[in-house]
Design an enzyme around this catalytic site. Structure first.
Site, PDB file in Angstrom:
ATOM      1  N   ASN A   1     116.517  16.611 -11.739  1.00 43.87           N
ATOM      2  CA  ASN A   1     116.201  16.796 -13.298  1.00 43.87           C
ATOM      3  C   ASN A   1     116.810  15.229 -14.014  1.00 43.87           C
ATOM      4  O   ASN A   1     117.972  15.146 -13.811  1.00 43.87           O
ATOM      5  CB  ASN A   1     117.802  18.111 -14.676  1.00 43.87           C
ATOM      6  CG  ASN A   1     118.001  17.741 -14.672  1.00 43.87           C
ATOM      7  OD1 ASN A   1     117.509  16.833 -16.056  1.00 43.87           O
ATOM      8  ND2 ASN A   1     118.740  18.702 -16.112  1.00 43.87           N
TER       9      ASN A   1
ATOM     10  N   GLU B   1     123.971  27.108 -12.014  1.00 42.28           N
ATOM     11  CA  GLU B   1     124.597  26.027 -12.115  1.00 42.28           C
ATOM     12  C   GLU B   1     125.532  26.651 -12.062  1.00 42.28           C
ATOM     13  O   GLU B   1     125.677  26.236 -13.776  1.00 42.28           O
ATOM     14  CB  GLU B   1     123.966  25.135 -12.890  1.00 42.28           C
ATOM     15  CG  GLU B   1     122.158  24.797 -12.440  1.00 42.28           C
ATOM     16  CD  GLU B   1     121.251  23.642 -12.691  1.00 42.28           C
ATOM     17  OE1 GLU B   1     121.662  22.411 -12.157  1.00 42.28           O
ATOM     18  OE2 GLU B   1     121.871  23.657 -14.148  1.00 42.28           O
TER      19      GLU B   1
ATOM     20  N   HIS C   1     119.256  24.886 -20.277  1.00 40.14           N
ATOM     21  CA  HIS C   1     120.898  24.342 -19.089  1.00 40.14           C
ATOM     22  C   HIS C   1     121.603  24.632 -19.556  1.00 40.14           C
ATOM     23  O   HIS C   1     122.516  23.736 -21.571  1.00 40.14           O
ATOM     24  CB  HIS C   1     120.006  22.678 -19.270  1.00 40.14           C
ATOM     25  CG  HIS C   1     121.007  21.490 -17.744  1.00 40.14           C
ATOM     26  ND1 HIS C   1     122.153  21.419 -18.168  1.00 40.14           N
ATOM     27  CD2 HIS C   1     120.856  21.444 -16.502  1.00 40.14           C
ATOM     28  CE1 HIS C   1     122.696  20.692 -17.021  1.00 40.14           C
ATOM     29  NE2 HIS C   1     122.221  20.694 -16.389  1.00 40.14           N
TER      30      HIS C   1
ATOM     31  N   GLU D   1     124.249  22.015 -20.082  1.00 41.75           N
ATOM     32  CA  GLU D   1     124.744  20.372 -21.272  1.00 41.75           C
ATOM     33  C   GLU D   1     124.142  21.286 -22.324  1.00 41.75           C
ATOM     34  O   GLU D   1     124.809  21.036 -23.723  1.00 41.75           O
ATOM     35  CB  GLU D   1     123.925  19.229 -21.032  1.00 41.75           C
ATOM     36  CG  GLU D   1     124.685  18.826 -19.334  1.00 41.75           C
ATOM     37  CD  GLU D   1     124.027  17.990 -18.658  1.00 41.75           C
ATOM     38  OE1 GLU D   1     123.196  17.665 -18.720  1.00 41.75           O
ATOM     39  OE2 GLU D   1     124.965  18.366 -17.014  1.00 41.75           O
TER      40      GLU D   1
ATOM     41  N   SER E   1     125.513  19.308  -8.157  1.00 36.16           N
ATOM     42  CA  SER E   1     126.238  18.181  -7.211  1.00 36.16           C
ATOM     43  C   SER E   1     125.907  18.667  -5.713  1.00 36.16           C
ATOM     44  O   SER E   1     126.173  17.928  -4.881  1.00 36.16           O
ATOM     45  CB  SER E   1     128.232  18.756  -6.770  1.00 36.16           C
ATOM     46  OG  SER E   1     128.408  17.895  -8.120  1.00 36.16           O
TER      47      SER E   1
ATOM     48  N   LYS F   1     118.246  13.877 -17.105  1.00 33.83           N
ATOM     49  CA  LYS F   1     118.506  13.948 -17.820  1.00 33.83           C
ATOM     50  C   LYS F   1     118.697  13.167 -19.066  1.00 33.83           C
ATOM     51  O   LYS F   1     116.689  12.600 -18.802  1.00 33.83           O
ATOM     52  CB  LYS F   1     120.105  13.912 -17.730  1.00 33.83           C
ATOM     53  CG  LYS F   1     120.587  15.552 -16.439  1.00 33.83           C
ATOM     54  CD  LYS F   1     121.875  15.450 -16.441  1.00 33.83           C
ATOM     55  CE  LYS F   1     121.916  16.719 -15.395  1.00 33.83           C
ATOM     56  NZ  LYS F   1     123.610  17.322 -14.635  1.00 33.83           N
TER      57      LYS F   1
HETATM   58  P1  13P Z   1     124.356  16.920 -11.252  1.00 36.69           P
HETATM   59  O1  13P Z   1     123.643  17.724  -9.748  1.00 36.69           O
HETATM   60  O2  13P Z   1     124.667  15.670 -10.990  1.00 36.69           O
HETATM   61  O3  13P Z   1     125.333  17.850 -10.324  1.00 36.69           O
HETATM   62  O4  13P Z   1     123.405  17.940 -11.751  1.00 36.69           O
HETATM   63  C1  13P Z   1     123.050  19.250 -12.382  1.00 36.69           C
HETATM   64  C2  13P Z   1     121.951  18.964 -13.149  1.00 36.69           C
HETATM   65  O5  13P Z   1     122.227  20.358 -13.548  1.00 36.69           O
HETATM   66  C3  13P Z   1     121.213  19.274 -12.507  1.00 36.69           C
HETATM   67  O6  13P Z   1     120.573  20.396 -14.005  1.00 36.69           O
END
Ligand code: 13P
Length: 249
Positions: free
Chosen positions: A9, A166, A94, A96, A212, A11
């Site tokens: 992802n 997540e 997600h 976010e 992470s 982002k």
């Molecule tokens: P990170 O791997 O940067 O923690 O992000 C995870 C994530 O939100 C994948 O959708």
């Protein structure tokens, strides 16, 4: 048999030139696992990524979409628009999107329906916040996100759904859920699916872990029996790291 999947992802990272560069680097990587690899660039680069990767074994998916087919929704993108640029899968829910853009379970259920009506598959994300885990209600929170977003579906529709657990406290923080915490939650999720839909849906649905994941911890997390791969944020932005994770399956 459920699929092993590693999805990157991206982002809100990478303009067109950077997207071209990262895809070029990704194509140079050696693959030693048979996991399905996916990347999710930002909307403006989906067409380029689709063109660049359509003869490869890498699937390009979107990070979000709207539930309506078209109309007065300034700034939004529909499933049909994604399909028209070669995109057959979408990440929905997600944390976010839930936190910053106030996406509710109800909106997500509508988005899931719109994706399936357009013959797209969905990577459906959910996960508890740190307070939920500290208070011991992480399983309740996850169960309600899954029920509210997905339990209106028929069992036959689940072949188009991939789940991604997540935990919000592990996203972009460097703090990963321990392999045991991930396994416990994934086994719980499978149990929730089994209770509602029976053994076949529970056993055949891929459940990814995200938060992470790095080359250094991927192998241990992926070794757990109910962890079917990962949804990778930061580490997906470097081809070597991403493929170290892909090959850790
Ligand atoms: P990170 O791997 O940067 O923690 O992000 C995870 C994530 O939100 C994948 O959708």
């Amino acid at each position: 048999m459920r699929r092993k999947i590693v999805a990157g992802n991206w982002k809100m990272n990478n303009d067109l030139t950077e997207t071209e560069g990262l895809i070029t680097d990704i194509k140079k990587q050696q693959r030693t696992s048979d996991a399905q690899v996916m990347i999710a660039p930002t909307f403006t680069n989906l067409w380029h990524a689709y063109q660049a990767l359509r003869l490869s074994d890498i699937e390009v998916v979107a990070q979000n979409m709207h539930f309506a087919e078209s109309g007065a929704y300034t700034g939004e993108v529909s499933a049909g628009m994604l399909k028209s640029v070669g995109i057959n899968g979408v990440i929905l829910g997600h944390s976010e999107r839930r936190a910053y853009f106030k996406e509710t379970d109800e909106m997500l259920a509508e988005k899931v329906n719109a994706a399936l009506e357009n013959e797209m598959f969905v990577i459906f994300c959910f996960g508890e916040e740190l307070d939920d885990r500290k208070a011991g209600r992480h399983e309740q929170v996850v169960e309600s996100q899954i029920k509210n977003g997905l339990f209106h579906l028929q069992a036959s529709q689940w072949k188009h759904i991939v789940l991604a657990y997540e935990p919000v406290w592990a996203i972009g923080t460097g703090e990963t859920a321990s392999p045991e915490q991930a396994q416990d939650m994934h086994a719980f999720i499978r149990q929730v699916l089994e209770t509602k839909y029976g053994n076949a849906v529970a056993e055949n649905t891929s459940i990814l872990y995200g938060g992470s994941v790095k080359p250094a911890n991927a192998e241990e997390i992926f070794s757990k029996p109910d962890v079917d791969g990962g949804l990778i944020g930061g580490a997906a932005l470097k081809a070597e790291d991403f493929y170290a994770i892909v090959n850790a399956i």
